[in-house]
Design an enzyme around this catalytic site. Sequence first.
Site, PDB file in Angstrom:
ATOM      1  N   CYS A   1      61.268 -78.945   3.940  1.00 39.05           N
ATOM      2  CA  CYS A   1      60.969 -80.185   4.658  1.00 39.05           C
ATOM      3  C   CYS A   1      60.051 -79.955   5.854  1.00 39.05           C
ATOM      4  CB  CYS A   1      62.271 -80.867   5.085  1.00 39.05           C
ATOM      5  SG  CYS A   1      63.317 -79.866   6.187  1.00 39.05           S
TER       6      CYS A   1
ATOM      7  N   HIS B   1      67.119 -81.668   8.481  1.00 38.77           N
ATOM      8  CA  HIS B   1      65.929 -82.222   7.842  1.00 38.77           C
ATOM      9  C   HIS B   1      64.872 -82.501   8.896  1.00 38.77           C
ATOM     10  CE1 HIS B   1      63.813 -83.964   4.487  1.00 38.77           C
ATOM     11  NE2 HIS B   1      63.720 -85.160   5.057  1.00 38.77           N
TER      12      HIS B   1
ATOM     13  N   ASP C   1      58.699 -90.087   5.329  1.00 37.14           N
ATOM     14  CA  ASP C   1      59.299 -88.807   4.938  1.00 37.14           C
ATOM     15  C   ASP C   1      58.478 -88.202   3.798  1.00 37.14           C
ATOM     16  OD1 ASP C   1      60.817 -86.619   4.386  1.00 37.14           O
ATOM     17  OD2 ASP C   1      62.721 -87.691   4.232  1.00 37.14           O
TER      18      ASP C   1
END
Length: 663
Positions: free
Chosen positions: A416, A460, A476
């Site tokens: 991520c 994250h 995202d």
Amino acid sequence: MESSERLPRESLLWIFAAQFAALLPQFAMLPLWIVGAWGFAVYWRLEVFRGRRDLPGRTVKLLAVVVAVGGLALSYRQWFALEPMVALLAVSFTLKNLELVSLRDAFLSLLLSYFVAATLFVFEQTIPYAVYGVICVLVITAALAAQTGSAGARPRRALGLSLRLLAQAVPLMVVLFIAMPRLGPLWAVPQNSDAASTGISDSMTPGDFSELSQSDEPALRMSFEGPVPPPEQRYWRGLVYSDFDGRRWSQGFGVDHREGGRVHWKESERPLPEVGPRYRYRVIQEATNSQWLFAMVRPDSPTEGVGETADGRLLKRKPVYSRFAYEVRSWPRETLGEPMPLGDFERRRNLQLPADGNPRTRAWAGEFRDSGLDAEEISARILQFYNRSFVYTLKPPALGEDSVDEFLFGSRQGFCEHFAGSYVFAMRAAGVPARVVAGYQGGEWVEQEQYLLVRQYDAHAWAEIWTPARGWQRVDPTAAVSPERIRDGLQSAAEEEFMGDSLLPLHRISVLNRLRLQWDMINYRWYRAVVSFDREQQESTLQRLLGEISPLRLAIFLLLPVAAVLLGVLAWIWWNGRGTRAPLSSRLYRKFCRRLARAGLERHPGEAPRDFACRVGEQRPELAPMAERITAAFEKAAYAGDPAAEKQLRRLLRRWSVVRGRQ
């Protein structure tokens, strides 16, 4: 000092056992020289008892104090903190053992043991620590009871007395726990901020979050009052990274509260939206040794000591050294109407890039900017690029100096932080204000207790971009590559790699996984019912018990258990006879006297046992040998405290009953 005033061997052993019980959990945190010095002091004191060594003189004691203080100064850079204070208590044990001679010394040492046992709960408030703390108090109280004499030093008797005392204190403890006002601490001793902790750091480099993915330790627990957000909205913001130096993302000046970032600590300073919050929830956060808290976007917390930053995050006034609970209300951005304009300084900060480096990404993003695309169109192009040819993996290859270029146009494998960092870099290079946000995403819903469990592997990183029409909005990039990571969690998105470095992959064993979840539910109940029993919960409990909280009802509530305990003690005394129960040797001798009385030989009031035995011999010569032996055994048991004589007295009485029965 007279030998009668010196501590016997049993008392010394009990004192050392109490010290060991109190110090055992601290051994892993104390410097090794303190542990070794304590063990050596115990050995030296036992050698003194055996007569092989002498107690150290004043010069040696003074030298030991100087060495101990010097050792503490070298071991701890910060004196006014919890760890050096506990170490000071341990050193006090060590030095006191060198002059542990009288009963007063013993009481002082055991009092220090109670203090050290209490420090356990400053570090941890979990169930195992609570159980061990009770065991510590049990052993220390038994050691205190053992100082009353040789008979009281027997393990069964000392532990039994300690257990009875603690059991008698339980009703009063429960009443005080429920009724005593919840006051804040009179002072605060900080913990070691350099202590190791698992969690999100105040900066981000490639590989940081993939390391967190190997930890299944709990991070957050959340219970909701009302609706629960769906998985795709479970983003728990904690940090905003606005500064990039070519490899590392950090908060930067004006964002980090330690570098000029503004924090609204008072609720009156935080203007709330006119519409009501969509989500209301209570967060229980594990210790991080940092000030940042985690919540959904646009949060507000009424919890004392919690503030809100200008970029919509929550901070605690002091670092989270232990498990911390706070209330949150959240307003999703789409419910807030027109956004505030972006100031010049805020725009420059969120367009900041290093002077050089990553030339291919700069040129690629520049093409989007020069083609006249707006921010949302540029974002869509970049996300399509991710979606076509990138791989989501927990083990991405290492990147060199131009890390963004190598990731976007070389490896195309990342976690991520790779996607979020490269996306924000490209958006800034295209002229769109953007920033990296770090926190947790997702969580496991625990149906039995109705709470959301977020673990460290849910850490994250994602992005936020600013547009004139919508203000700051979440993007995202990971969802463009691996949408199942957002929908189903990390374990589903990277099943083959998930926890691959674990020696024992517990998550693959369903039975152990269920047991682990059950244990977490027990800890959740423990924290909510005991550890986080605050003023609000106290008032609610008292209202349920009393109906109305008034001074009269509170007084009755406090006095009734005390009266019940006193009545129980009085009933016990009445049931067992007046005063304290006589020793076993006296009860056995009275039994002997009652038997002689039935035979016509009654003992006169105030007659000494030896005189009574002589009179029995004169009046009944056939009973003289047995009366003499029973009297001698009683005198040894009652006056010399001889356990063997007490057993002999019991045997003689049994034999005498048999002899009389045959006659």
